[in-house]
Design a protein around this motif. Structure first.
Motif, PDB file in Angstrom:
ATOM      1  N   ILE A  41       1.814  27.351  23.089  1.00 22.37           N
ATOM      2  CA  ILE A  41       1.203  26.494  21.719  1.00 22.37           C
ATOM      3  C   ILE A  41       0.930  25.183  22.032  1.00 22.37           C
ATOM      4  N   ALA A  42       1.846  24.422  22.351  1.00 21.50           N
ATOM      5  CA  ALA A  42       1.677  23.039  22.498  1.00 21.50           C
ATOM      6  C   ALA A  42       0.801  22.760  23.808  1.00 21.50           C
ATOM      7  N   GLU A  43       0.729  23.626  24.728  1.00 24.76           N
ATOM      8  CA  GLU A  43      -0.182  23.271  25.794  1.00 24.76           C
ATOM      9  C   GLU A  43      -1.655  23.504  25.419  1.00 24.76           C
ATOM     10  N   ALA A  44      -1.656  24.747  24.419  1.00 23.62           N
ATOM     11  CA  ALA A  44      -3.077  24.686  24.107  1.00 23.62           C
ATOM     12  C   ALA A  44      -3.462  23.374  23.188  1.00 23.62           C
ATOM     13  N   LEU A  45      -2.584  23.048  22.467  1.00 21.28           N
ATOM     14  CA  LEU A  45      -3.271  21.976  21.478  1.00 21.28           C
ATOM     15  C   LEU A  45      -3.080  20.588  22.307  1.00 21.28           C
ATOM     16  N   ALA A  46      -2.767  20.609  23.538  1.00 19.74           N
ATOM     17  CA  ALA A  46      -2.582  19.318  24.191  1.00 19.74           C
ATOM     18  C   ALA A  46      -4.200  19.257  25.176  1.00 19.74           C
ATOM     19  N   LEU A  47      -4.834  20.353  25.212  1.00 20.41           N
ATOM     20  CA  LEU A  47      -6.087  20.295  25.936  1.00 20.41           C
ATOM     21  C   LEU A  47      -6.892  19.276  25.671  1.00 20.41           C
ATOM     22  N   THR A  48      -7.982  18.607  26.578  1.00 22.98           N
ATOM     23  CA  THR A  48      -8.704  17.873  26.092  1.00 22.98           C
ATOM     24  C   THR A  48     -10.034  18.548  27.007  1.00 22.98           C
ATOM     25  N   ARG A  49     -11.250  17.859  26.520  1.00 22.96           N
ATOM     26  CA  ARG A  49     -12.382  18.488  27.082  1.00 22.96           C
ATOM     27  C   ARG A  49     -12.524  18.269  28.657  1.00 22.96           C
ATOM     28  N   ALA A  50     -11.715  17.427  29.152  1.00 19.63           N
ATOM     29  CA  ALA A  50     -11.554  16.993  30.339  1.00 19.63           C
ATOM     30  C   ALA A  50     -10.842  18.083  31.293  1.00 19.63           C
ATOM     31  N   ASP A  51     -10.098  18.806  30.417  1.00 21.37           N
ATOM     32  CA  ASP A  51      -9.155  19.764  31.205  1.00 21.37           C
ATOM     33  C   ASP A  51      -9.895  21.288  31.313  1.00 21.37           C
ATOM     34  N   LEU A  52     -11.308  21.318  30.861  1.00 21.21           N
ATOM     35  CA  LEU A  52     -11.947  22.546  30.786  1.00 21.21           C
ATOM     36  C   LEU A  52     -12.840  22.476  31.854  1.00 21.21           C
ATOM     37  N   GLU A  53     -12.936  23.473  32.669  1.00 19.27           N
ATOM     38  CA  GLU A  53     -13.941  23.552  33.802  1.00 19.27           C
ATOM     39  C   GLU A  53     -14.574  24.756  33.619  1.00 19.27           C
ATOM     40  N   SER A  54     -15.714  25.158  34.495  1.00 18.86           N
ATOM     41  CA  SER A  54     -16.245  26.530  34.147  1.00 18.86           C
ATOM     42  C   SER A  54     -15.501  27.667  34.217  1.00 18.86           C
ATOM     43  N   THR A  55     -14.714  27.570  35.246  1.00 21.13           N
ATOM     44  CA  THR A  55     -13.796  28.895  35.419  1.00 21.13           C
ATOM     45  C   THR A  55     -12.394  28.534  35.482  1.00 21.13           C
ATOM     46  N   THR A  56     -11.933  27.431  35.129  1.00 17.81           N
ATOM     47  CA  THR A  56     -10.665  27.285  35.090  1.00 17.81           C
ATOM     48  C   THR A  56     -10.080  26.365  34.010  1.00 17.81           C
ATOM     49  N   LEU A  57      -8.906  26.327  33.760  1.00 18.31           N
ATOM     50  CA  LEU A  57      -8.190  25.357  32.965  1.00 18.31           C
ATOM     51  C   LEU A  57      -7.115  24.500  33.586  1.00 18.31           C
ATOM     52  N   ARG A  58      -6.984  23.007  33.401  1.00 14.70           N
ATOM     53  CA  ARG A  58      -6.034  22.467  33.939  1.00 14.70           C
ATOM     54  C   ARG A  58      -5.043  22.058  32.922  1.00 14.70           C
ATOM     55  N   VAL A  59      -3.750  22.683  32.845  1.00 15.86           N
ATOM     56  CA  VAL A  59      -2.869  22.729  31.899  1.00 15.86           C
ATOM     57  C   VAL A  59      -1.497  21.872  32.538  1.00 15.86           C
ATOM     58  N   THR A  60      -1.095  21.059  31.253  1.00 13.53           N
ATOM     59  CA  THR A  60      -0.231  20.319  31.591  1.00 13.53           C
ATOM     60  C   THR A  60       1.070  20.987  30.730  1.00 13.53           C
ATOM     61  N   PRO A  94     -13.864  13.014  26.215  1.00  8.66           N
ATOM     62  CA  PRO A  94     -13.274  14.021  27.182  1.00  8.66           C
ATOM     63  C   PRO A  94     -11.559  13.725  27.148  1.00  8.66           C
ATOM     64  N   GLU A  95     -11.199  12.543  27.117  1.00  8.46           N
ATOM     65  CA  GLU A  95      -9.656  12.589  27.179  1.00  8.46           C
ATOM     66  C   GLU A  95      -8.852  12.630  26.004  1.00  8.46           C
ATOM     67  N   GLU A  96      -9.554  13.046  24.953  1.00 11.97           N
ATOM     68  CA  GLU A  96      -8.832  13.241  23.596  1.00 11.97           C
ATOM     69  C   GLU A  96      -8.484  14.750  23.284  1.00 11.97           C
ATOM     70  N   PRO A  97      -7.322  14.996  22.513  1.00 15.14           N
ATOM     71  CA  PRO A  97      -7.161  16.319  22.453  1.00 15.14           C
ATOM     72  C   PRO A  97      -8.559  17.183  21.808  1.00 15.14           C
ATOM     73  N   LEU A  98      -8.487  18.272  22.193  1.00 20.16           N
ATOM     74  CA  LEU A  98      -9.984  18.974  21.789  1.00 20.16           C
ATOM     75  C   LEU A  98      -9.750  19.760  20.529  1.00 20.16           C
ATOM     76  N   PHE A  99      -8.533  19.944  19.951  1.00 25.01           N
ATOM     77  CA  PHE A  99      -8.417  20.691  18.723  1.00 25.01           C
ATOM     78  C   PHE A  99      -8.029  19.709  17.610  1.00 25.01           C
ATOM     79  N   ARG A 100      -8.793  19.838  16.626  1.00 24.11           N
ATOM     80  CA  ARG A 100      -8.596  18.962  15.323  1.00 24.11           C
ATOM     81  C   ARG A 100      -8.075  19.576  14.061  1.00 24.11           C
TER      82      ARG A 100
END
Length: 309
Positions: A166-185, A217-223
């Motif tokens: 859940i922490a990984e999901a909430l840390a996602l930013t718009r920049a982490d989203l690509e058309s076919t993959t996610l960059r997960v920290t 792009p570099e801000e957390p996606l979920f608000r």
């Protein structure tokens, strides 16, 4: 961070600071682990100060005996600390004293005679495919605000459809989203790439479309509803509501969706190494526990379906 100002002298405090910097910058431990390790060491030094009858100095640490550590561990157990937490305490102490040895400060055998507490054997609690799907789809019925419903569905879809914590999901930013993959920290700042399946991608796109707050792009996606970063607690409460509505067991949590992701992949012939990479596990042994989960599910199906089960 360790706060042993009244338990240790300046030299020991300096060593603690150097140890913590190494854990954070070199070993790149997760923030929660750093905090826990610091708290564990602090409690030990406070105990040792009382046990030794004064400030903890290098001389006190050089005189450390296995009996001192056993006494501390016994005290922590009497305070209702479980085996898993006790194992973490011992790991923190060993880490600190290994650091002192590497730095040439001191070497002690006291910790070598202490056995790690036995861990209770427990398997991750996975939902069935039907339960996982209903948990996500029913979210819309529990929330009147469309964008909030879309947000919660997107987060839960990431837990089940991408295996994210859940922490990984909430840390996602718009920049982490690509058309076919996610960059997960993940834990320790380790980055992995995770496939973005269509159902998850559409859930995220719907949320982005409906969300009233603009995100860079570099801000957390979920608000949250006031525009701040979404708290994990709100998603946990949402799943608690869903448990009640769907009659699911208490083990049905956001993290159970991640367990379900791994279990269902394995049950459909997924490669264990690939699942390890998707989950971000450092060790394959951590992922192998899902083979036991899958076996248990097969046995349960057998017991229910076989005439002589």
């Amino acid at each position: 961070m360790v706060d042993s100002a009244f338990a240790t002298d300046d030299f020991i405090r300096a060593q603690i600071g150097a140890w913590q910097r190494e854990l954070g910058s070199v070993r790149r431990l997760a923030g929660n682990t750093l905090t826990a390790y610091g708290r564990d060491l602090d409690q030990f030094l406070q105990f040792l100060a009382g046990h030794a009858g004064g400030t903890v100095t290098l001389a006190v640490l050089k005189d450390l005996r296995g009996a001192d550590i056993r006494a501390f561990m016994a005290q922590r157990r009497n305070e209702s600390l479980g085996s898993r937490s006790l194992a973490r305490v011992l790991s923190a102490l060993k880490s600190f004293f290994r650091f002192l040895e590497r730095e040439g400060v001191l070497a002690t055998e006291a910790l070598n005679v202490i056995r790690t507490p036995k861990q209770p054997k427990s398997l991750p609690k996975a939902l069935t495919v039907s339960e996982a799907r209903r948990t996500i789809s029913t979210t819309e019925e529990m929330e009147e605000r469309p964008w909030v419903a879309a947000r919660d569905m997107a987060v839960l879809s990431l837990c089940y459809g991408a295996g994210l914590r859940i922490a990984e999901a909430l840390a996602l930013t718009r920049a982490d989203l690509e058309s076919t993959t996610l960059r997960v920290t993940g834990k320790g700042g380790k980055v992995r790439m995770v496939p973005l399946i269509e159902a998850v991608r559409k859930a995220i796109e719907l949320y982005v479309e409906l969300c009233p707050f603009k995100s860079w792009p570099e801000e957390p996606l979920f608000r949250g509803v006031k525009g701040g970063v979404l708290s994990p607690r709100l998603i946990q409460l949402r799943v608690a509501q869903l448990r009640g509505a769907l009659g699911l067991p208490p083990s049905a949590t956001p993290h159970a969706l991640r367990h379900s992701f791994a279990t269902h992949l394995l049950g459909r012939g997924g490669d264990l190494r690939a699942i390890q990479e998707l989950l971000g596990h450092a060790s394959l042994s951590t992922t192998q526990i899902y083979t036991a989960v899958d076996t248990e599910r097969l046995l349960e199906s057998y017991r229910k379906a076989h005439p002589r089960g």
